[in-house]
Scaffold this active site. Structure first.
Site, PDB file in Angstrom:
ATOM      1  N   SER A   1      32.746 107.008  45.015  1.00 28.66           N
ATOM      2  CA  SER A   1      32.725 105.941  43.992  1.00 28.66           C
ATOM      3  C   SER A   1      33.994 105.830  43.166  1.00 28.66           C
ATOM      4  CB  SER A   1      31.553 106.158  43.036  1.00 28.66           C
ATOM      5  OG  SER A   1      30.410 105.561  43.555  1.00 28.66           O
TER       6      SER A   1
ATOM      7  N   LYS B   1      35.942 102.754  43.356  1.00 26.21           N
ATOM      8  CA  LYS B   1      35.556 101.550  42.603  1.00 26.21           C
ATOM      9  C   LYS B   1      36.632 101.192  41.570  1.00 26.21           C
ATOM     10  CE  LYS B   1      30.516 102.040  43.243  1.00 26.21           C
ATOM     11  NZ  LYS B   1      30.146 103.134  44.112  1.00 26.21           N
TER      12      LYS B   1
ATOM     13  N   TYR C   1      33.755  98.170  51.891  1.00 24.80           N
ATOM     14  CA  TYR C   1      33.225  99.051  50.830  1.00 24.80           C
ATOM     15  C   TYR C   1      33.064 100.480  51.363  1.00 24.80           C
ATOM     16  CZ  TYR C   1      29.842 101.234  47.705  1.00 24.80           C
ATOM     17  OH  TYR C   1      29.200 102.125  46.873  1.00 24.80           O
TER      18      TYR C   1
ATOM     19  N   TYR D   1      27.982 106.510  35.609  1.00 24.64           N
ATOM     20  CA  TYR D   1      26.670 105.891  35.818  1.00 24.64           C
ATOM     21  C   TYR D   1      25.766 106.117  34.599  1.00 24.64           C
ATOM     22  CZ  TYR D   1      28.697 107.410  40.247  1.00 24.64           C
ATOM     23  OH  TYR D   1      29.554 107.733  41.241  1.00 24.64           O
TER      24      TYR D   1
ATOM     25  N   VAL E   1      30.314 110.832  44.532  1.00 28.12           N
ATOM     26  CA  VAL E   1      29.395 111.824  45.107  1.00 28.12           C
ATOM     27  C   VAL E   1      30.068 112.771  46.100  1.00 28.12           C
ATOM     28  CG1 VAL E   1      27.199 110.607  44.749  1.00 28.12           C
ATOM     29  CG2 VAL E   1      28.527 110.165  46.823  1.00 28.12           C
TER      30      VAL E   1
HETATM   31  N1  GLN Z   1      29.516 105.655  49.031  1.00 28.08           N
HETATM   32  C1  GLN Z   1      28.546 106.018  48.044  1.00 28.08           C
HETATM   33  C2  GLN Z   1      27.375 105.078  48.077  1.00 28.08           C
HETATM   34  O1  GLN Z   1      27.559 103.926  48.228  1.00 28.08           O
HETATM   35  C3  GLN Z   1      29.198 106.028  46.704  1.00 28.08           C
HETATM   36  C4  GLN Z   1      28.276 106.500  45.618  1.00 28.08           C
HETATM   37  C5  GLN Z   1      28.880 107.421  44.611  1.00 28.08           C
HETATM   38  O2  GLN Z   1      29.929 108.031  44.808  1.00 28.08           O
HETATM   39  N2  GLN Z   1      28.179 107.578  43.527  1.00 28.08           N
HETATM   40  O3  GLN Z   1      26.256 105.472  47.953  1.00 28.08           O
END
Ligand code: GLN
Length: 319
Positions: free
Chosen positions: A78, A81, A202, A254, A272
């Site tokens: 993530s 992003k 993505y 988050y 993650v």
């Molecule tokens: N690629 C992961 C997903 O879409 C990214 C989520 C994350 O890092 N929190 O679930």
């Protein structure tokens, strides 16, 4: 979690003291890693070693203080992003970007679909999956993966970034929740174009291989208002940095962003894969790697280490 109002008594600008604090943060992070567990909803991520921990802190002069697993590559997840948002601001502009995604913390898990369907048509912010997928759908009209990875290399000041094929395939093959988000967005008329093309980009951006140093670099660039401090190259206009930093601060972890904001207080973004990037304005970038995650999906070790550094060096934005 610990919290104290006591002020540390040492010279916060003394290089020896700074090094000592970062070493202690590393030790705290490595210990806290045992409290978390590696993500396994993307099967390839389950192969990470939950005991790994590393931290890299870099300043504008290029001084680099690193401990632990800072060279090991892992998927950015993530944290990409932030790069996607930066690309959208740079190539589409502020107005266009935020006419398709909001700038509100959602208070929900990163992959939640609930409020997207019940409370809002536009995704809450670009730091959660729904918002990032929406941003990617807009970018996909102008950029392909080669353009995006070149931008990521410049943004992370790291030419060694490549796609982690195993993670990409694993994520693509198990990404039904993200597919549900993309198709829901299309059903609402928010996502334009081909959801599968958007999702492919993505997933690829989530699967870029970085290390703790790339994450420190990325935050250093943000701390330096969008300019590479070593080459003088302007990667993104300084006017957009305020938006990026604000959204990292309010939404970067988050549904743990509020607590993290109080206890650490540095604009940050987690993934993650185990990374956290944290940007201390005009001072330094911090990258941590600890794939053992807490229940919110944030690196347990990374949070412990950043809390220590922020408190002892008084880096909380509201100090
Ligand atoms: N690629 C992961 C997903 O879409 C990214 C989520 C994350 O890092 N929190 O679930």
């Amino acid at each position: 979690m610990y919290f104290t109002y006591e002020q540390p008594e040492f010279d916060k600008n003394d290089p020896g003291e700074i090094r000592r604090v970062i070493r202690e943060a590393y030790e705290n992070g490595r210990e806290a890693a045992f409290l978390g567990r590696v993500a396994d909803y993307i099967p390839e991520l389950a192969k990470a070693d939950g005991g790994d921990f590393g931290i890299c802190v870099k300043n504008m002069a290029g001084d680099n203080i690193s401990f632990g697993e800072t060279e090991k590559r892992f998927s950015i997840q993530s944290i990409s992003k932030v790069i996607n948002l930066a690309a959208s601001l740079k190539f589409l502009g502020f107005r266009e970007t935020f006419s398709h995604v909001k700038m509100e913390p959602s208070g929900d898990a990163f992959n939640s679909i609930l409020k997207l369907d019940l409370a809002s048509d536009l995704p809450y912010n670009p730091m959660i999956n729904a918002g990032a997928i929406q941003v990617m759908s807009m970018l996909s009209n102008f950029m392909d993966f080669d353009d995006l990875i070149s931008f990521a290399k410049a943004f992370c000041m790291d030419d060694s970034i490549v796609l982690n094929e195993e993670v990409y395939c694993s994520e693509r093959d198990t990404g039904d929740r993200n597919r549900a988000i993309a198709y829901l967005l299309r059903s609402k008329g928010v996502l334009q174009g081909d959801p599968d093309k958007t999702l492919d980009l993505y997933f690829r951006m989530c699967s870029l291989n970085v290390n703790a140093e790339s994450l420190a670099n990325m935050s250093l660039l943000i701390a330096n208002n969008g300019t590479n401090p070593f080459t003088g190259k302007h990667v993104i206009h300084p006017g957009y940095i305020r938006t990026i930093r604000s959204l990292m601060y309010t939404c970067g972890l988050y549904d743990e962003s509020g607590e993290y904001g109080v206890l650490v207080g540095i604009p940050s973004k987690s993934g993650v894969g185990g990374g956290i990037t944290a940007s201390v304005k005009d001072r330094c970038g911090i990258g941590t790697y600890g794939p053992a995650l807490n229940e919110k999906g944030n690196s347990a070790g990374g949070i412990a280490a950043l809390q220590h550094i922020s408190h002892l060096l008084q880096l909380n934005s509201f100090c």
